[in-house]
Design an enzyme around this catalytic site. Sequence first.
Site, mmCIF file in Angstrom:
data_model
loop_
_atom_site.group_PDB
_atom_site.id
_atom_site.type_symbol
_atom_site.label_atom_id
_atom_site.label_comp_id
_atom_site.label_asym_id
_atom_site.label_seq_id
_atom_site.Cartn_x
_atom_site.Cartn_y
_atom_site.Cartn_z
ATOM 1 N N ARG A 1 0.815 -1.112 -0.080
ATOM 2 C CA ARG A 1 -0.175 0.000 0.115
ATOM 3 C C ARG A 1 0.719 1.126 0.013
ATOM 4 O O ARG A 1 0.520 2.251 0.361
ATOM 5 C CB ARG A 1 -0.886 0.108 1.047
ATOM 6 C CG ARG A 1 -0.444 0.020 2.273
ATOM 7 C CD ARG A 1 -1.154 -0.398 3.660
ATOM 8 N NE ARG A 1 -0.477 -0.377 4.794
ATOM 9 C CZ ARG A 1 -0.855 -0.088 5.747
ATOM 10 N NH1 ARG A 1 -1.798 1.064 6.005
ATOM 11 N NH2 ARG A 1 -0.159 -0.232 6.868
ATOM 12 N N LYS B 1 1.339 -19.436 9.085
ATOM 13 C CA LYS B 1 1.775 -19.379 10.596
ATOM 14 C C LYS B 1 1.882 -18.005 11.040
ATOM 15 O O LYS B 1 2.544 -17.381 10.351
ATOM 16 C CB LYS B 1 2.184 -20.453 11.123
ATOM 17 C CG LYS B 1 3.675 -20.402 10.944
ATOM 18 C CD LYS B 1 4.586 -21.008 11.924
ATOM 19 C CE LYS B 1 5.007 -20.682 13.189
ATOM 20 N NZ LYS B 1 5.965 -19.777 13.213
ATOM 21 N N GLU C 1 18.040 -23.307 18.116
ATOM 22 C CA GLU C 1 18.652 -22.136 17.223
ATOM 23 C C GLU C 1 19.469 -21.251 17.992
ATOM 24 O O GLU C 1 19.471 -21.124 19.074
ATOM 25 C CB GLU C 1 17.359 -21.356 16.664
ATOM 26 C CG GLU C 1 16.152 -21.974 16.120
ATOM 27 C CD GLU C 1 15.163 -20.915 15.591
ATOM 28 O OE1 GLU C 1 15.280 -20.336 14.688
ATOM 29 O OE2 GLU C 1 14.418 -20.662 16.385
ATOM 30 N N ASP D 1 5.211 -20.373 18.456
ATOM 31 C CA ASP D 1 5.979 -19.869 17.637
ATOM 32 C C ASP D 1 6.556 -21.250 16.927
ATOM 33 O O ASP D 1 6.681 -21.420 15.852
ATOM 34 C CB ASP D 1 7.105 -19.051 18.002
ATOM 35 C CG ASP D 1 8.007 -18.667 16.538
ATOM 36 O OD1 ASP D 1 7.264 -18.461 15.581
ATOM 37 O OD2 ASP D 1 9.171 -18.519 16.696
ATOM 38 N N HIS E 1 5.854 -26.660 14.175
ATOM 39 C CA HIS E 1 6.923 -27.374 13.515
ATOM 40 C C HIS E 1 7.110 -28.592 14.486
ATOM 41 O O HIS E 1 7.273 -29.792 13.819
ATOM 42 C CB HIS E 1 8.146 -26.632 13.711
ATOM 43 C CG HIS E 1 7.999 -25.206 13.032
ATOM 44 N ND1 HIS E 1 7.146 -25.203 11.734
ATOM 45 C CD2 HIS E 1 8.443 -24.026 13.234
ATOM 46 C CE1 HIS E 1 7.326 -23.895 11.505
ATOM 47 N NE2 HIS E 1 7.893 -23.179 12.029
HETATM 48 C C1 BG6 Z 1 9.783 -19.916 12.154
HETATM 49 C C2 BG6 Z 1 9.706 -19.331 13.436
HETATM 50 O O1 BG6 Z 1 8.584 -20.764 11.945
HETATM 51 O O2 BG6 Z 1 10.649 -21.101 12.110
HETATM 52 C C3 BG6 Z 1 10.993 -18.698 13.761
HETATM 53 O O3 BG6 Z 1 8.551 -18.309 13.210
HETATM 54 C C4 BG6 Z 1 12.148 -19.696 13.699
HETATM 55 O O4 BG6 Z 1 11.033 -18.119 14.978
HETATM 56 C C5 BG6 Z 1 11.813 -20.290 12.237
HETATM 57 O O5 BG6 Z 1 13.391 -19.043 13.708
HETATM 58 C C6 BG6 Z 1 12.982 -21.553 12.164
HETATM 59 O O6 BG6 Z 1 12.985 -22.094 10.953
HETATM 60 P P1 BG6 Z 1 14.384 -22.753 10.493
HETATM 61 O O7 BG6 Z 1 13.838 -23.417 9.010
HETATM 62 O O8 BG6 Z 1 15.378 -21.885 10.227
HETATM 63 O O9 BG6 Z 1 14.779 -23.893 11.175
#
Ligand code: BG6
Length: 484
Positions: A45, A144, A212, A231, A236
């Site tokens: 926008r 998501k 992570e 999250d 996942h």
């Molecule tokens: C996302 C989360 O869905 O997945 C993030 O919102 C996260 O917080 C990410 O860092 C991790 O994905 P990947 O593929 O890097 O393991």
Amino acid sequence: MQKPFDFVIFGGAGDLALRKLIPAWYRAYREGQMPKGSRIFGTSRKQEQVDGYRDMVREAAFSFLRADEIDNETWEEFEQCVFGVYINITENDEHWSNLAKTLDEGNEERIFYMATPPAVFSACCKNINDSGMISENARVVVEKPLGYDAKSAEAINSEIAQYFDENAIFRIDHYLGKETVQNLMALRFTNCMFEHLWDSKSIDHVEISISETVGLEGRASFYDDAGALRDMVQNHLMQLLCLVAMEPPSKLNADSIRAEKLKVLDALRPIVGDDVAINTVRGQYAAGVSGGKEVAGYLEELGKDSNTETFVAIRAHIDNWRWSNVPFYLRTGKRLKQRCAEIIVQYKTPTHHIYPDSAGKMIPNRLVIQLQPDERVQMIVTSNNLEKHETELVPSVLNLNLTDHYEKFYSDAYKRLMLDAAANNPALFIHRNEVDAAWKWIDPIIEAWQRPENKPHPYPSGSWGPQASEDLLKEGGCSWFNVG
Ligand code: BG6
């Protein structure tokens, strides 16, 4: 042969579009997977972003693609299929009818991608509908987080369902697009040696861990409202749990796979009330050393006080015949020691010991399925230490490193999922019932965590999380297996 399509990204100038979606389409184009005549529209926008759309996406994509993927000539061809479009998502004005006209003159296959906050999904779907863009071959992809809890997810799903049929709604979980996650099904359902040893008779426990090293990455306001449970776990980790625990589907199609995953979610033992403190651990990173440099703690990065968790560990049970009494330990966190996603299946040890002094010291077999950073399958077996004359039992590793094996292996989950959405293949997308079942399991945990005494445990950045997470496994006589 896949038909050409029109792919409209609402939120076309946002982080997801620039970082993931456009680079993924470029890869597909470069690899000859994008049908000729397909078009990609990114909405914004802000008129200046629309006018300079191609320049903006090019600059962003070049900073996210690997150097060996960047080829100016191919990019110039690719960008001829990319268009910036002015759209204010919440305003029903002539821009929507202009877009509808453009699509009417284009391809039959239409995909609308909601790369926007869920708060505007409903308004956006309504405007798509009111401007007559929902043709027979139209689908919508939603990102998501789908909701904040079961109730809000239900509201979002119901709003979208007013305009799109369930089979035209593609709920994305990018973990399901990772080739390595796909390979998990191949490993389980094409190798009898695993499937026959895949139950409570043979398996002691299962660990599923996504660690992570990154912190907030500029997403403070989203993340502080969500936290690691919403999250990462609700989507996942629970999807990985389903793939590990589900019964073999009778066919490799969306209905069969989703039905089996749903049975796992329905069989998850609820963790409620006082059980939450016993079976879950939440943590929050403090300052420390991560990736070789000193980093600030969560609160410092956020700039305010907060009880949001950046780490979760859970002991889950699946109350069905196959998994009776087998704990599933789930763990995820930010600013941990290493970036890694892995599934460890730990087998039981022999009950009769023929080696002297081996009672209580047997080394369990472990199947290690590493999803990232490398894709590996390892089997940890017990052997004799050949360097000693006396018998000494030691763990030895059978190692299949698929990343080395396939030199050109590079998985782009978004590319895989967008190609599937364009080809109308929902097998790797999530059904409404799965979202619902996952939230129903998560909600009581969130509720208990809101009690004032339930503060997250601090853990130093660069560690494997709080001590309480180690204790959770110690109670079951085991410990996290960090392959790294
Ligand atoms: C996302 C989360 O869905 O997945 C993030 O919102 C996260 O917080 C990410 O860092 C991790 O994905 P990947 O593929 O890097 O393991």
